[in-house]
Every structure is written in structure tokens, then in C-alpha cells.
Write a protein that holds these residues in place. Structure first.
Motif, mmCIF file in Angstrom:
data_model
loop_
_atom_site.group_PDB
_atom_site.id
_atom_site.type_symbol
_atom_site.label_atom_id
_atom_site.label_comp_id
_atom_site.label_asym_id
_atom_site.label_seq_id
_atom_site.Cartn_x
_atom_site.Cartn_y
_atom_site.Cartn_z
ATOM 1 N N LEU A 1 1.708 5.467 6.471
ATOM 2 C CA LEU A 1 1.903 4.032 6.699
ATOM 3 C C LEU A 1 1.386 3.625 8.075
ATOM 4 O O LEU A 1 0.657 2.635 8.229
ATOM 5 N N VAL A 2 1.747 4.387 9.091
ATOM 6 C CA VAL A 2 1.310 4.094 10.456
ATOM 7 C C VAL A 2 -0.194 4.263 10.590
ATOM 8 O O VAL A 2 -0.871 3.457 11.241
ATOM 9 N N ALA A 3 -0.741 5.316 9.956
ATOM 10 C CA ALA A 3 -2.192 5.522 10.003
ATOM 11 C C ALA A 3 -2.927 4.379 9.313
ATOM 12 O O ALA A 3 -3.985 3.921 9.780
ATOM 13 N N THR A 4 -2.379 3.877 8.215
ATOM 14 C CA THR A 4 -2.995 2.755 7.506
ATOM 15 C C THR A 4 -2.943 1.495 8.348
ATOM 16 O O THR A 4 -3.914 0.721 8.377
ATOM 17 N N LEU B 1 0.814 -1.208 0.000
ATOM 18 C CA LEU B 1 0.000 0.000 0.000
ATOM 19 C C LEU B 1 0.853 1.267 0.000
ATOM 20 O O LEU B 1 0.407 2.321 -0.458
ATOM 21 N N ALA B 2 2.093 1.146 0.503
ATOM 22 C CA ALA B 2 3.006 2.288 0.471
ATOM 23 C C ALA B 2 3.734 2.390 -0.865
ATOM 24 O O ALA B 2 4.418 3.390 -1.127
ATOM 25 N N HIS C 1 -3.752 -8.108 -1.035
ATOM 26 C CA HIS C 1 -3.107 -7.679 -2.272
ATOM 27 C C HIS C 1 -1.993 -8.629 -2.692
ATOM 28 O O HIS C 1 -1.941 -9.049 -3.852
ATOM 29 N N VAL C 2 -1.059 -8.921 -1.780
ATOM 30 C CA VAL C 2 0.117 -9.707 -2.177
ATOM 31 C C VAL C 2 0.396 -10.898 -1.264
ATOM 32 O O VAL C 2 0.955 -11.901 -1.724
ATOM 33 N N TYR C 3 0.045 -10.815 -0.016
ATOM 34 C CA TYR C 3 0.440 -11.889 0.907
ATOM 35 C C TYR C 3 -0.176 -13.221 0.482
ATOM 36 O O TYR C 3 -1.393 -13.323 0.252
ATOM 37 N N GLY C 4 0.665 -14.255 0.366
ATOM 38 C CA GLY C 4 0.210 -15.579 -0.006
ATOM 39 C C GLY C 4 -0.197 -15.712 -1.460
ATOM 40 O O GLY C 4 -0.807 -16.719 -1.838
ATOM 41 N N ARG C 5 0.136 -14.725 -2.288
ATOM 42 C CA ARG C 5 -0.333 -14.715 -3.676
ATOM 43 C C ARG C 5 0.805 -14.862 -4.687
ATOM 44 O O ARG C 5 0.715 -14.401 -5.820
ATOM 45 N N CYS D 1 3.991 -2.706 -8.829
ATOM 46 C CA CYS D 1 3.452 -1.646 -7.975
ATOM 47 C C CYS D 1 4.437 -1.158 -6.917
ATOM 48 O O CYS D 1 4.260 -0.059 -6.382
ATOM 49 N N GLN D 2 5.444 -1.951 -6.600
ATOM 50 C CA GLN D 2 6.335 -1.616 -5.493
ATOM 51 C C GLN D 2 7.752 -1.359 -5.992
ATOM 52 O O GLN D 2 8.336 -2.191 -6.698
ATOM 53 N N LYS D 3 8.310 -0.250 -5.606
ATOM 54 C CA LYS D 3 9.650 0.136 -6.003
ATOM 55 C C LYS D 3 10.612 -0.031 -4.833
ATOM 56 O O LYS D 3 10.257 0.180 -3.679
#
Length: 267
Positions: free
Chosen positions: A194-197, A174-175, A223-227, A258-260
């Protein structure tokens, strides 16, 4: 390992079954507690703190437990046969005339004075589901070691309490960064978001067993965990995962589209 929302629900289950009632049975099956008997005492409350459970009883005593990877508490009607595993895996039984709580495979179980609870939870950072949640303090603690990888920093319960491997992976997604990006390299404003999420997600999931971090209605709850090898629900790129080198390693998941940031691979 159960995460903060799971532990919160466990605490509510135990509190509902035990709080305000006199214990008629107490069987603590670990050497350091084997001679302790809390029968005849009233349970005052069962409180979660991060991933820790604190069962407070009258007389100034607290039974501290931690589930880690395989531990679990189950509640049954008194007299009902427990079904959470073989009897040799039972580490604790706390019962009253109506309900009985059974702790299975508990790696941490200890009895201490309530005034000494800080000895087991005082080192923890702000509790994401606690009444004294402090996002600014959580961000401050995370920033102490800017060179530390984001995922590692999020899992350190001394920074903020309640995040496990699932939320670590989802928060990094998400970040928009990989879990290996040094925390100090997060763009301005991202640490606070990030902390608020993290707080929002744990709050949203604490009352439901089927954890969800996605907002779109549908079958995909994460979104990604276990996928690993499945398409990212946002961009369609196959999600990647790291295999554990040994049983103590955690598996990481991320979307290359999506993640850099850095990854363990060089391709």
C-alpha cells in the motif's frame, strides 16, 4: 484539498518564477505579516513538504503557506493583471522584475525563521515526494494504531505526508479493502504494498495535471473517486459513495464488488 502531487507542482511553479531572483514587491495581507517586507531579498528556493509550501528567502526567513481546501498560488508576468479571483481574496504577492506570484484564499500564511521550520512541518511523517522518503518508517507509524480505520490512518499527515481524499479512496480500492477496515486487519504484506503504491502513484502524477491511478488506456482516470453510481472499471459493480453530513465531512467512495470490509451501511 490539494494533495501532495498538486502541491509539488505548485512549488515547482513558484520556484521557477521566484528562486534566484530579488523580490521587488512583497505584500502579505494577513494581520500577523502585515508589517513584513521582503522586498530587496533574494528568494533561495520554494520547497514542498507534504501539503505545505516553504518559500525561503535570504536572511534566514521562510514564508510558510498551506492551501487547504480553497487556497491557490498563481504566477503572472509582472505587470499582468491577476485573474485568480477578486482582489479581496489575495493574501500574498511576491514579485520580481519578470514574474509575480499571487496567493489567493490562503488559510495559512506565516513568516518564520528558516531554522524554525520544524515547528510547522516537524510533526509530519515521511514525505511521499520528499528526498528523504522512508517507506519503512511510514509503515511503522501506520501500525502504531492498528484499530484505526485505513482511510483515517492514510489521511493523517503524521503517518505519511501527501495523501488526500482522492488517493485515500484509490489506495483502498487497489488494496481490495474498504476505507473503514481497521489497519491492523490488513493481510500480511499489504501495508508495505500500500505504501509503495502510494509513492508510485504520487511520483507518476507529480508532473501531470490530469491525475491518473488506472493503468489501462482510456477515459477513466480513477477507479472509484467521484464515480458514485457509475460502474467500477474493473468489475462493473456500481460504485458507492457517502454523502457528507456537513461541509467538514469528506466523501468516501468504494466498489462493493472489489473491496471487502466494513462500510457505513448495513445493506
Amino acid at each position: 484539498m490539494p494533495e501532495g502531487d498538486t502541491v509539488w507542482r505548485t512549488a515547482r511553479l513558484l520556484d521557477s518564477a521566484l528562486a534566484g531572483r530579488v523580490l521587488t514587491r512583497c505584500d502579505l495581507r494577513v494581520p500577523r505579516c502585515a508589517t513584513a517586507d521582503l522586498a530587496g531579498r533574494t528568494v533561495l528556493d520554494v520547497t514542498p513538504h507534504g501539503k505545505h509550501l516553504l518559500t525561503r528567502v535570504e536572511g534566514g526567513l521562510t514564508l510558510h503557506s498551506h492551501l487547504r481546501m480553497e487556497g491557490a498560488w498563481r504566477v503572472y508576468a509582472t505587470g499582468e493583471r491577476p485573474r485568480g479571483g477578486p482582489s479581496h481574496q489575495i493574501r500574498a504577492i511576491l514579485g520580481n522584475t519578470e514574474r509575480t506570484a499571487v496567493g489567493y484564499r490562503l488559510p495559512v500564511l506565516e513568516l518564520l525563521r528558516t531554522v524554525d521550520e520544524a515547528e510547522v512541518v516537524g510533526h509530519l511523517g515521511p514525505d511521499l515526494l520528499g528526498p528523504d522518503w522512508d517507506p519503512r518508517e511510514a509503515v511503522r507509524r501506520l501500525r502504531v494504531a492498528p484499530e484505526r480505520p485505513l482511510g483515517e490512518a492514510l489521511l493523517d499527515q503524521r503517518n505519511l505526508a501527501g495523501i488526500g481524499n482522492v488517493y485515500k479512496a484509490e489506495l483502498a480500492f487497489l488494496a481490495g479493502v474498504t476505507p473503514w477496515l481497521p489497519f491492523g486487519e490488513l493481510p500480511p504484506g499489504v501495508p508495505e504494498r500500500l505504501v509503495a503504491t502510494a509513492h508510485r502513484l504520487l511520483e507518476a502524477n507529480k508532473d501531470r495535471p490530469d491525475r491518473r491511478t488506472t493503468t489501462a488506456a482510456g477515459r477513466e482516470r480513477l477507479h472509484v473517486y467521484g464515480r458514485a453510481h457509475r460502474p467500477c472499471p474493473r468489475c462493473g459493480t456500481p460504485v458507492r459513495g457517502t454523502g457528507p453530513r456537513d461541509v467538514s465531512d469528506r466523501v468516501d467512495y468504494w466498489c462493493p464488488g472489489c473491496q471487502k470490509g466494513p462500510t457505513p451501511f448495513h445493506d
